[in-house]
Structures are given as C-alpha cells and as structure tokens.
Design a protein around this motif. Structure first.
Motif, PDB file in Angstrom:
ATOM      1  N   GLU A  77      -3.815 -11.741   7.255  1.00 40.35           N
ATOM      2  CA  GLU A  77      -3.774 -11.665   8.713  1.00 40.35           C
ATOM      3  C   GLU A  77      -2.708 -10.654   9.123  1.00 40.35           C
ATOM      4  N   LEU A  78      -3.122  -9.669   9.907  1.00 43.01           N
ATOM      5  CA  LEU A  78      -2.222  -8.591  10.320  1.00 43.01           C
ATOM      6  C   LEU A  78      -1.612  -8.898  11.673  1.00 43.01           C
ATOM      7  N   SER A  79      -0.328  -8.573  11.839  1.00 44.77           N
ATOM      8  CA  SER A  79       0.355  -8.827  13.109  1.00 44.77           C
ATOM      9  C   SER A  79      -0.130  -7.861  14.188  1.00 44.77           C
ATOM     10  N   GLN A  80       0.090  -8.236  15.437  1.00 49.71           N
ATOM     11  CA  GLN A  80      -0.306  -7.385  16.544  1.00 49.71           C
ATOM     12  C   GLN A  80       0.490  -6.078  16.532  1.00 49.71           C
ATOM     13  N   ASP A  81       1.781  -6.151  16.163  1.00 51.18           N
ATOM     14  CA  ASP A  81       2.596  -4.936  16.107  1.00 51.18           C
ATOM     15  C   ASP A  81       2.073  -3.961  15.052  1.00 51.18           C
ATOM     16  N   PHE A  82       1.643  -4.497  13.930  1.00 48.52           N
ATOM     17  CA  PHE A  82       1.092  -3.610  12.904  1.00 48.52           C
ATOM     18  C   PHE A  82      -0.251  -3.049  13.347  1.00 48.52           C
ATOM     19  N   MET A  83      -1.011  -3.837  14.053  1.00 56.64           N
ATOM     20  CA  MET A  83      -2.287  -3.337  14.573  1.00 56.64           C
ATOM     21  C   MET A  83      -2.052  -2.183  15.551  1.00 56.64           C
ATOM     22  N   THR A  84      -0.924  -2.228  16.266  1.00 62.64           N
ATOM     23  CA  THR A  84      -0.587  -1.125  17.173  1.00 62.64           C
ATOM     24  C   THR A  84      -0.309   0.148  16.378  1.00 62.64           C
ATOM     25  N   LEU A  85       0.382   0.008  15.238  1.00 64.34           N
ATOM     26  CA  LEU A  85       0.611   1.167  14.384  1.00 64.34           C
ATOM     27  C   LEU A  85      -0.713   1.756  13.896  1.00 64.34           C
ATOM     28  N   LEU A  86      -1.616   0.891  13.496  1.00 65.97           N
ATOM     29  CA  LEU A  86      -2.935   1.354  13.053  1.00 65.97           C
ATOM     30  C   LEU A  86      -3.675   2.066  14.182  1.00 65.97           C
ATOM     31  N   LYS A  87      -3.571   1.512  15.376  1.00 64.29           N
ATOM     32  CA  LYS A  87      -4.233   2.118  16.541  1.00 64.29           C
ATOM     33  C   LYS A  87      -3.639   3.501  16.824  1.00 64.29           C
ATOM     34  N   ASN A  88      -2.309   3.616  16.738  1.00 66.03           N
ATOM     35  CA  ASN A  88      -1.676   4.912  16.976  1.00 66.03           C
ATOM     36  C   ASN A  88      -2.144   5.941  15.944  1.00 66.03           C
ATOM     37  N   TRP A  89      -2.287   5.512  14.677  1.00 65.96           N
ATOM     38  CA  TRP A  89      -2.787   6.416  13.660  1.00 65.96           C
ATOM     39  C   TRP A  89      -4.239   6.820  13.965  1.00 65.96           C
ATOM     40  N   ASP A  90      -5.042   5.853  14.313  1.00 63.64           N
ATOM     41  CA  ASP A  90      -6.452   6.129  14.603  1.00 63.64           C
ATOM     42  C   ASP A  90      -6.613   7.106  15.765  1.00 63.64           C
ATOM     43  N   GLU A  91      -5.734   6.999  16.740  1.00 62.37           N
ATOM     44  CA  GLU A  91      -5.851   7.839  17.939  1.00 62.37           C
ATOM     45  C   GLU A  91      -5.039   9.130  17.844  1.00 62.37           C
ATOM     46  N   GLY A  92      -4.416   9.364  16.694  1.00 62.61           N
ATOM     47  CA  GLY A  92      -3.670  10.606  16.501  1.00 62.61           C
ATOM     48  C   GLY A  92      -2.309  10.608  17.149  1.00 62.61           C
ATOM     49  N   ASN A  93      -1.729   9.450  17.316  1.00 59.94           N
ATOM     50  CA  ASN A  93      -0.401   9.344  17.931  1.00 59.94           C
ATOM     51  C   ASN A  93       0.628   8.839  16.918  1.00 59.94           C
ATOM     52  N   TYR A  94       0.556   9.398  15.719  1.00 59.69           N
ATOM     53  CA  TYR A  94       1.421   8.967  14.615  1.00 59.69           C
ATOM     54  C   TYR A  94       1.949  10.202  13.903  1.00 59.69           C
ATOM     55  N   PRO A  95       3.226  10.439  13.794  1.00 59.41           N
ATOM     56  CA  PRO A  95       4.269   9.491  14.152  1.00 59.41           C
ATOM     57  C   PRO A  95       4.804   9.591  15.589  1.00 59.41           C
ATOM     58  N   ILE A  96       4.464  10.665  16.319  1.00 61.47           N
ATOM     59  CA  ILE A  96       5.088  10.774  17.645  1.00 61.47           C
ATOM     60  C   ILE A  96       4.107  10.650  18.799  1.00 61.47           C
ATOM     61  N   GLY A  97       2.964  11.301  18.690  1.00 68.00           N
ATOM     62  CA  GLY A  97       2.010  11.273  19.787  1.00 68.00           C
ATOM     63  C   GLY A  97       2.452  12.138  20.952  1.00 68.00           C
ATOM     64  N   GLY A  98       1.494  12.710  21.678  1.00 68.87           N
ATOM     65  CA  GLY A  98       1.831  13.491  22.859  1.00 68.87           C
ATOM     66  C   GLY A  98       2.579  14.771  22.532  1.00 68.87           C
ATOM     67  N   VAL A  99       3.000  15.442  23.598  1.00 73.04           N
ATOM     68  CA  VAL A  99       3.711  16.711  23.465  1.00 73.04           C
ATOM     69  C   VAL A  99       5.023  16.615  24.227  1.00 73.04           C
ATOM     70  N   PRO A 100       6.142  16.539  23.542  1.00 69.97           N
ATOM     71  CA  PRO A 100       7.430  16.469  24.235  1.00 69.97           C
ATOM     72  C   PRO A 100       7.789  17.806  24.870  1.00 69.97           C
ATOM     73  N   THR A 101       8.524  17.767  25.942  1.00 69.65           N
ATOM     74  CA  THR A 101       9.015  19.007  26.548  1.00 69.65           C
ATOM     75  C   THR A 101      10.219  19.500  25.746  1.00 69.65           C
ATOM     76  N   ILE A 102      10.361  20.813  25.681  1.00 70.94           N
ATOM     77  CA  ILE A 102      11.456  21.453  24.960  1.00 70.94           C
ATOM     78  C   ILE A 102      12.317  22.178  25.984  1.00 70.94           C
ATOM     79  N   ASP A 103      13.601  21.835  26.075  1.00 70.13           N
ATOM     80  CA  ASP A 103      14.444  22.423  27.117  1.00 70.13           C
ATOM     81  C   ASP A 103      14.947  23.812  26.738  1.00 70.13           C
ATOM     82  N   GLU A 104      15.820  24.370  27.572  1.00 74.11           N
ATOM     83  CA  GLU A 104      16.276  25.746  27.386  1.00 74.11           C
ATOM     84  C   GLU A 104      17.112  25.936  26.137  1.00 74.11           C
ATOM     85  N   ASN A 105      17.574  24.843  25.533  1.00 80.83           N
ATOM     86  CA  ASN A 105      18.344  24.917  24.302  1.00 80.83           C
ATOM     87  C   ASN A 105      17.516  24.571  23.071  1.00 80.83           C
TER      88      ASN A 105
END
Length: 612
Positions: A535-563
């Motif tokens: 039986e898998l925990s809900q938190d681990f299922m979230t990790l699996l979901k993030n991998w499935d949706e391509g949001n592993y390890p960070i997901g999204g596009v962070p903004t990069i500042d002037e430095n």
C-alpha cells in the motif's frame, strides 16, 4: 601571548615539514627562529611546508547555493557565525603563520644570514616568500577587511597592534605579488611551486574581489600574455586528469597517503548508494536551473527549454557537472528503456552510467541497469526502493571517476587534482573587469568567455552560442551565469556571492528538496493501485504523479533574475518541491567574517567587525 603576536614575529619551524604534514599551531612544538633559516636546506624546508591547503584555505562548497547538504545547514548558511567560529579562527591564524614564516625567509636572505645560496635560488626563495605574503594578505582583506599589517613590528608593538585599513593592506599584497612575479619563473618542469603566472592570477583574483577593475584587468592581461597556460581540451576530463595545462595552482590527492582535498576528503557523501555511498551531498535545484540553453539564453527566456526534460538542449557543462538522467518525456525514452533489455545500454547511453550503474531517480525505478552483469538490480538511489536516496533527485558528476567506488579502501578520499586556480578564472576575470570598466569589445569576448563556451560544446556537434557585445547590464548577467556554470563545486561560488554583494539574495531563501515520501519497501514491484504489492502513501503517490506529469524534480519554469539567481518558490507552491532548510544572511555583518575572539581578549586594540 595572542595568536597574532605569535605569528607576526615568531620564526615558525614546524617539525616534520612534508607536503602532507598536519598544521600544528602550538608554538611550544616549534623550533626557535633563532636556530633556523641559516642555510638552503632550512629555508627550502620552511617554504616547502607552505604549499598545502592549511595555508591556502578552501571554501566549503556547502557554504553556497550550489549544494544541498542533507546533513543540515551550517553557520554560513544559517547566518550564525560568531567570533568563536572555528573556521574564522583557524584561517586567521594560519594565514598569519604563513606571513611570519615567509617574512623570516626574506629577512634571512636580505641580511645574509643564510650563506652559500646561489643567486638563482635566492631569487626563487624570495619570490616564493613574497608570493605567500601577498596571497595571505589578499585572503585576509577578502574575508576580514581591515587587518594587522606587519612590516617589522617589535613584540611589544604586536601586543598593542591595531588593524590597518583594508586599502593599505591590499596595496601591500599587490606589492608582494608583483615582487613574486618579478622573481619567480614561468614554470617548473617537475613539481608544482609558485610561478609568475600564479602570482599574477591571485593578484587578479583579489583585485576583482575588491572591485579594483583596472588592477584586475592588468594582472589578468599580463598572465594571458605569458603564453604559459592553455585551456584543457575537454571540460569533463579536466576534473579527472592527473595534470592539466590549465591548472595554475592545485593540490593533487594521493590514495596511498589517503589524502584528498576540498570536498574530496570524503567522497562517500557524494557517490551513489548502489556502491555504498551516502549520496547526502547533492547539487542544488538552483544550480540545475542556472545553466543556459544551447541558444545561450536562460531557461526562463529560451524556447528550447523543456521543464519536463530539464537536461535537454542545455549548456553541456550541466550534464558534465550534474549526473544526467532520462525522463519519460525524453524524445528517445522508449529506445533508452529498450537498450537495457537488449544489452546495448552501456554502448548507447554511457553518459547515464555512474560508477557502474545506471542513475535513475524516477520514483518508479525500483531497479537499474548494472553494467558488470547486464542485469537489472535494486535501485537504492531512487525513492522507489530507498528512503535515503538523493533528496532532490540529483547527484554530482563533475570530478567523479571510477576509482571513487573503492572509497572504503582509500580512507574515503579521492586522488583528483583540486584546481585552486585555473586559467579559466583568469579569462573570466579579464572579461568581467573589462565589462565593469565599460570597455568590453567583441575581441575581448572572443578571447575569454567564448573560448570557454567553445570548449564546453566541443565534440557535441552543436555550435556554441557566441556571446556578442551587448549592454554592460546584459553582459554582467551573462558573465555571472557563466562563472557559475564554469566553476560549479570548485569552492569559488561563495566568494563570488560576497564580492557581488548578492549573498543577501542567494542566502535569504529556502533550499529545496523532494518530499521525504518513498515506497516504504525495497521490494516494491513498481506498480500502483491493485497491481502494487504494497500500500503506497498519498505523499508517495504525489511524487509518482509529479513524475508522470513531467514535474520531477522541479516542474515549471522558474524566473531568473538579473544576477542569474532562479526563484523556485512557485514550484513549492505547486507542490513539486518542499523546503529542507532556510538560509539566512545579514547584509549588515555577514559580508565580513569576525576577528577571532581570543585575539581581541588579549589585545583590546583589535576592533571587531560590525555585528559581531
């Protein structure tokens, strides 16, 4: 007697002067200067003992934002440095010890105390002594600001010495390094000793730190004009090579002596768990996001960036620094998986192998390919099978070589060369100084930063993104991002953050990792729902979901500042990552280190830096 007084004036001769000797700061165990420095053997022994990291401090890579330290934070990242902090005290004391010894050498040579030494040897020894003094005072000004400047104090004067202005001390450091460059040879054929180029390189480094742009430019230019140094042909291979035409000053590890340098004093913390490593020191997610795409643009500007496949279309130095891995959104993912079944994996995908194993942090990957057997074995470097796998899904690749897997037989150390100063830094110093002076031309770019980019892309079949003349502000961001990419995990980043005065931004935020959830069994079958054997925990299922949706390890596009600093906080809000620890930096005090409390207790004329 306070430590400054001891080492400003005492002649220091440590017993057992060898390249691997331990630093002994107890003057009771040292010979008297009155009985030393009388001949060539004694002087050379004294100088030989200086060429080790005890006198050339290495900044810890877990002080900066390029590394996630699973062992926890530290006084630098927590902002809890005090005047009792051991590193501040040890560095201060050892640098003054090196100044004392080098000064004694010069006095002996100038006063004719040491007899029977040839003129060429006298010049060499003077050059090395001036090199040490110039380096030590340069280091002291960078970390402590104003400091005691000794040009012949008596013992009584040392007891009441005050701190001289940083500008005065730095000027003396420049003077000593110039004298060193005058006396020292261009190179040595056998062993490493200080050279003319190293003296100029360190002068350029210190001048850049203090925004003395013209001095930095002139020193870097003189070093470049020597024609002694060149870039290593291959970026990745440079860090596993036993020598390099790029290394201007370095320390070579020794497995027989079980001696490593920098973070390579304990590689167990960095290697994969499949070979018995702890894998608890990982490149940060911020570092992963800081590399540009193959068009030269930051990931928040480039149309080439695919957040679902973060290693694709990136500066090649990324995959040569952080161990790459495939995601299910990689264009050749099906072929990649098939190669592990038909046995062609090692031939087709060698870049995805580390120390004999496939690296695959996918939360589904309960097994990975083992090269020696061709079999799929339990993957202890994934949350599919192990709770303590890399906490953010990343491990280092830079510096890693096959011998690391035998760390238990070598006292946990690696024998890599630690590049304390390499020619690439001189090139980057030159172009940064040029840009800050508002004098940057295309020719300047082509003989510095573009040489480094071309080297990074060499052999990839991809044309490197040539940096072209732009505004000072635009080039400043490019230069800062390229320095981070070029020198990651080399102990340079912390110093850069201080001198750019952006540590208050880089060190007042969270360091992120993935959820601590895991499958809860090394025997999980890798399936979900009714097909799962546990039986898998809900938190681990979230990790699996993030991998499935391509949001592993960070997901999204962070903004990069002037430095060049990425903002990953939206990824935490989205549930892809979470805070491991928060860093703290007080801009009113933390740009300087404290003067050691013990020295101030003895000499009340020694003022403390603000805030300590």
């Amino acid at each position: 007697m306070n430590k400054i007084s001891k080492y400003l004036l005492a002649g220091i001769v440590a017993f057992g002067m060898t390249a691997c000797a331990d630093l002994d700061l107890n003057p009771l165990s040292e010979g008297s200067s009155e009985n030393w420095y009388h001949d060539e053997t004694e002087i050379e022994m004294s100088l030989n003992d200086l060429w080790r990291p005890d006198f050339f401090p290495i900044d810890a890579i877990f002080w900066d934002d390029d590394l996630l330290n699973r062992n926890g934070s530290n006084p630098i990242t927590l902002g809890t440095v005090t005047s009792q902090w051991g590193d501040a005290s040890t560095r201060w004391t050892s640098l003054y010890k090196s100044i004392a010894r080098a000064t004694k050498v010069i006095d002996a040579l100038d006063n004719g105390v040491a007899a029977g030494i040839s003129e060429s040897k006298i010049n060499q020894y003077k050059g090395e002594a001036y090199f040490m003094i110039g380096f030590a005072y340069g280091e002291l000004t960078a970390y402590y600001g104003d400091c005691v400047l000794n040009k012949g104090m008596t013992l009584d004067e040392a007891y009441v010495a005050t701190r001289s202005p940083k500008s005065e001390v730095l000027a003396y450091a420049y003077e000593c390094l110039d004298k060193a460059a005058e006396y020292l040879p261009d190179s040595y054929k056998v062993q490493q000793r200080p050279t003319k180029g190293a003296a100029l390189g360190f002068k350029a480094r210190f001048a850049l730190f203090h925004e003395d742009w013209q001095t930095a430019l002139d020193a870097a230019d003189k070093c470049m004009q020597l024609g002694v140094y060149s870039l290593h042909d291959n970026y990745r291979e440079m860090f596993i090579a036993n020598s390099s035409p790029e290394f201007m000053f370095y320390f070579k590890g020794d497995l027989t002596l079980k001696k490593g340098y920098g973070f390579m004093t304990n590689v167990r913390d960095f290697v994969i768990r499949n070979v018995g490593g702890h894998c608890n020191q990982s490149p940060s997610l911020e570092l992963l996001c800081s590399y540009t795409c193959t068009d030269g643009l930051p990931i928040d500007q480039s149309p080439l960036y695919n957040p679902k496949d973060p290693f694709a279309n990136r500066d090649p130095r990324l995959a040569m620094t952080i161990q790459p891995f495939k995601t299910k959104y990689s264009s050749d993912y099906a072929e990649y998986e098939a190669s592990k079944k038909d046995g062609t994996f090692p031939e087709k995908y060698p870049d995805y192998i580390t120390l004999g194993y496939e690296f695959n942090p996918s939360p589904y990957a309960n097994k990975v390919y083992e090269v020696a057997t061709g079999n799929m074995v339990v993957n202890t470097d994934s949350k599919a099978s192990n709770q303590h796998s890399a906490y953010n899904g990343l491990i280092i690749r830079k510096f890693v070589k096959d011998e690391w897997k035998d760390f238990n037989n070598h006292g946990l150390v690696a024998d890599n060369c630690y590049p304390y100063l390499r020619y690439a830094e001189v090139l980057m110093t030159y172009i940064e100084a040029k840009n800050e002076l508002g004098q940057c031309t295309q020719e300047d770019l082509d003989k510095t930063i573009n040489l480094l980019r071309e080297r990074a892309y060499r052999g990839t079949g991809i044309t490197y993104p040539r940096v072209e003349v732009a505004s000072q502000t635009a080039l400043r961001k490019i230069i800062r991002m390229d320095r981070r990419s070029e020198f990651a995990l080399e102990g340079i980043r912390y110093r850069d953050l201080l001198r750019w005065r952006i540590a208050e931004k880089s060190h007042n935020k969270s360091m992120y990792y993935l959820s601590r959830a895991w499958s809860n069994s090394a025997n999980w079958n890798g399936l979900t729902g009714s097909e799962s054997n546990i039986e898998l925990s809900q938190d681990f299922m979230t990790l699996l979901k993030n991998w499935d949706e391509g949001n592993y390890p960070i997901g999204g596009v962070p903004t990069i500042d002037e430095n060049g600093l990425p903002d990953l906080s939206p990824m935490e809000t989205a549930g892809y990552i979470t805070t491991f620890y928060k860093m703290s930096f007080d801009a009113k005090k933390n740009y300087l280190w404290p003067i050691p409390a013990n020295d101030i207790l003895v000499n009340s004329n020694l003022t403390q830096n603000d805030g300590y």
